[in-house]
Design a protein around this motif. Structure first.
Motif, PDB file in Angstrom:
ATOM      1  N   HIS A 153      -3.471   9.033   2.637  1.00 42.24           N
ATOM      2  CA  HIS A 153      -3.493  10.232   1.817  1.00 42.24           C
ATOM      3  C   HIS A 153      -5.027  10.738   1.557  1.00 42.24           C
ATOM      4  CE1 HIS A 153      -3.262  12.379  -2.147  1.00 42.24           C
ATOM      5  NE2 HIS A 153      -2.243  12.902  -1.948  1.00 42.24           N
ATOM      6  N   ARG A 191       0.237   5.280   7.070  1.00 45.18           N
ATOM      7  CA  ARG A 191       0.150   6.571   6.242  1.00 45.18           C
ATOM      8  C   ARG A 191      -0.982   6.422   5.420  1.00 45.18           C
ATOM      9  NH1 ARG A 191       5.278   6.047   2.987  1.00 45.18           N
ATOM     10  NH2 ARG A 191       5.419   4.079   3.661  1.00 45.18           N
ATOM     11  N   PRO A 230       4.242  12.473   1.181  1.00 48.06           N
ATOM     12  CA  PRO A 230       2.914  12.367   1.476  1.00 48.06           C
ATOM     13  C   PRO A 230       2.379  12.948   0.108  1.00 48.06           C
ATOM     14  CG  PRO A 230       4.097  14.335   2.508  1.00 48.06           C
ATOM     15  CD  PRO A 230       5.111  13.275   1.746  1.00 48.06           C
ATOM     16  N   ARG A 243      -5.657  10.394  12.103  1.00 47.07           N
ATOM     17  CA  ARG A 243      -4.581   9.683  11.430  1.00 47.07           C
ATOM     18  C   ARG A 243      -3.470   9.758  12.515  1.00 47.07           C
ATOM     19  NH1 ARG A 243      -5.916  13.422   6.508  1.00 47.07           N
ATOM     20  NH2 ARG A 243      -7.355  14.286   7.922  1.00 47.07           N
ATOM     21  N   THR A 297       2.692  17.471   4.747  1.00 47.28           N
ATOM     22  CA  THR A 297       2.986  17.761   3.397  1.00 47.28           C
ATOM     23  C   THR A 297       4.233  18.864   3.329  1.00 47.28           C
ATOM     24  OG1 THR A 297       1.430  16.780   2.561  1.00 47.28           O
ATOM     25  CG2 THR A 297       2.714  17.854   1.046  1.00 47.28           C
ATOM     26  N   HIS A 331      -3.022  16.693   7.109  1.00 45.36           N
ATOM     27  CA  HIS A 331      -2.186  16.209   6.208  1.00 45.36           C
ATOM     28  C   HIS A 331      -1.529  17.200   5.208  1.00 45.36           C
ATOM     29  CE1 HIS A 331      -0.654  12.886   3.267  1.00 45.36           C
ATOM     30  NE2 HIS A 331      -0.772  13.798   2.364  1.00 45.36           N
TER      31      HIS A 331
END
Length: 382
Positions: free
Chosen positions: A249, A247, A199, A263, A184, A180
């Motif tokens: 986080h 999606r 993100p 993911r 980002t 992630h």
């Protein structure tokens, strides 16, 4: 910033997949060639090094501002990557890179991208065009080693997207850096900083996108739960590992070890998943790999009604030996799902060698069953 050819707020646009693929592809190349975590650590580090220079040039290309240096090879390489992100196709010529010294990593990466044959896309035979990404990385590595592979990973990632990176490579990557973080970084450089949006921020947390937690056992493997993102958030201890098809986080599952959270870049909309067959196959293989490790797995998307049964059916067919069309019917019924996006069912069927022009008629000849009561309007997707 790169001027991406799409509506700025459309996260599903293939150009965003490619922007993320550039930085993640460069990093994942270290895993693909078995370079070990040290090379990735140096790639991510601010201290100057040849591999950190590759990261800098990739970020420069995504930002789209100014030239990276006076070096003509670096300028040519950055322009090729920018073109790939914008268009999904390499420029017809890149003379400076084509005629670079035989061992120069920038030239090697370009020649690997341009000269490596693209596999025939025959998903029913396990052949996917986007595995050109892995072939390109290996071609560069064989010619000139680790650094060339990293540059090739950036170019091939920008050509094919994050969705073309093998999930096992991203899983290895996660032992050193949260994927992630790379997503980002890439999107911030391509689109600008938006702290209130994904993100950087969590998504699907307010009405009408917040749903009641939902999960049911896979009917052919009860150690796989089929659910939605709100089950992940509300019941963190119900499983050992997660395969996410929407999606997410880091705040959605802070309890999970990075290697136990896979993911997947997959959208519940027709015509936006550029590597759809490969992505579905990889997601199902990820479930199978986690189960082989003895883990109880949550397979989920936003609502658990479309992407989830599609991947669950592919897992049933490829991992458990079930016939694919009855599996699709069974899994859609199991989750109270729907066929709002029939491209998913068509792709799952095609992976097993079946054409499915009209999924609703073929799978539910007596009529599609009613959707689960808590599901949103068909026009609302996650």
């Amino acid at each position: 910033m790169v001027t991406l050819p799409h509506t700025p707020d459309d996260i599903r646009a293939p150009a965003r997949d490619r922007a993320m693929g550039a930085l993640s592809g460069a990093a994942a190349a270290t895993a693909l060639v078995g370079a070990g975590p040290d090379l990735l650590t140096r790639f991510l580090a601010p201290e100057p090094s040849p591999v950190a220079r590759a990261a800098h040039l990739t970020r420069t290309a995504l930002e789209g501002t100014g030239e990276p240096s006076a070096d003509p090879l670096e300028r040519a390489w950055v322009e090729v990557l920018r073109t790939l992100v914008r268009t999904g196709a390499a420029p017809g010529r890149a003379d400076a890179l084509e005629h670079a010294p035989s061992e120069d990593p920038l030239g090697v990466s370009w020649r690997a991208l341009a000269r490596t044959p693209v596999p025939d896309h025959r998903p029913h035979l396990g052949s996917f065009a986007c595995t050109h990404l892995v072939d390109t990385v290996w071609a560069a590595y064989t010619t000139a080693g680790d650094l060339a592979a990293v540059y090739a990973g950036a170019l091939a990632g920008a050509r094919w997207g994050l969705s073309a990176i093998p999930l096992q490579a991203l899983r290895v990557l996660s032992e050193t850096v949260d994927p992630h973080v790379l997503v980002t970084d890439a999107l911030t450089r391509a689109d600008g900083a938006r702290p209130d949006r994904w993100p950087r921020a969590s998504v699907l947390v307010g009405e009408p996108r917040r749903l009641p937690p939902f999960a049911v056992p896979h009917p052919l493997d009860p150690q796989v739960l089929l659910g939605n993102i709100d089950h992940l958030r509300a019941h963190p201890d119900s499983v050992d590992a997660v395969v996410s098809l929407c999606r997410t986080h880091p705040s959605d599952a802070p309890h999970l070890a990075p290697v136990d959270w896979i993911r997947v870049w997959l959208h519940d909309s027709p015509e936006v998943n550029t590597n759809l067959h490969f992505t579905l196959d990889e997601a199902a293989a990820a479930v199978a790999a986690l189960r082989a490790e003895g883990k109880r797995v949550l397979l989920h998307c936003w609502a658990g009604a479309s992407r989830t049964p599609a991947v669950a059916a592919r897992y049933a067919a490829a991992g458990l030996g079930a016939p694919v069309l009855p599996a699709l019917t069974l899994l859609i019924r199991t989750v109270g799902g729907h066929l709002d996006n029939p491209s998913l069912a068509r792709a799952v069927a095609r992976l097993s060698g079946h054409d499915l022009p009209d999924p609703a008629r073929s799978l539910f000849p007596e009529g599609v069953p009613p959707r689960r009561a808590d599901l949103p309007d068909p026009r609302t997707t996650g």
